[in-house]
Design an enzyme around this catalytic site. Structure first.
Site, short mmCIF file in Angstrom:
data_model
loop_
_atom_site.label_atom_id
_atom_site.label_comp_id
_atom_site.label_asym_id
_atom_site.label_seq_id
_atom_site.Cartn_x
_atom_site.Cartn_y
_atom_site.Cartn_z
N CYS A 1 0.83 -1.21 0.00
CA CYS A 1 0.00 0.00 0.00
C CYS A 1 0.87 1.26 0.00
O CYS A 1 1.53 1.55 1.00
CB CYS A 1 -0.91 -0.05 1.23
SG CYS A 1 -1.76 1.47 1.62
N CYS B 1 0.09 3.85 2.66
CA CYS B 1 0.50 3.32 3.97
C CYS B 1 1.99 3.58 4.20
O CYS B 1 2.40 3.97 5.30
CB CYS B 1 0.27 1.81 4.05
SG CYS B 1 -1.45 1.32 3.91
#
Length: 104
Positions: free
Chosen positions: A29, A32
């Site tokens: 991600c 993230c």
């Protein structure tokens, strides 16, 4: 910032006194990975107000499923073991600091 697993969640978060923020993330991600250094700074700078943990959703899928998480990154805020607020997506450091300050 401590990495926790499904097995540690109850003790580290639900059993904790005070404010705990859990950063749900995954290796793949992009947002993230962008949030990680922000959360590390927040964790060290606000250590007296909040305990920050991170949980890899691929390695520990049970907890995010229990909270109905559909997007990452997601930040869940707990106070004395109770979920009190959620932030989804990439947020600025200032936004996160304000969010924690309002709830501490």
């Amino acid at each position: 910032m401590k990495a926790i697993t499904d097995a540690q969640f109850e003790e580290e978060v639900l059993g904790a006194k005070g404010l705990v923020v859990v950063d749900f993330w995954a290796e793949w991600c992009g947002p993230c990975r962008q949030l990680l250094p922000i959360m590390e700074e927040v964790s060290s700078e606000m250590a007296s107000k909040v305990h920050v943990c991170k949980m890899n959703v691929d390695e520990s899928p049970e907890t995010p499923a229990n909270f109905g998480l559909r997007s990452i990154p997601s930040l869940l805020m707990f106070k004395d073991g109770k979920l009190i607020d959620t932030k989804v997506g990439l947020n600025s450091k200032a936004t996160i600091v304000d969010w924690i300050s309002q709830n501490s």
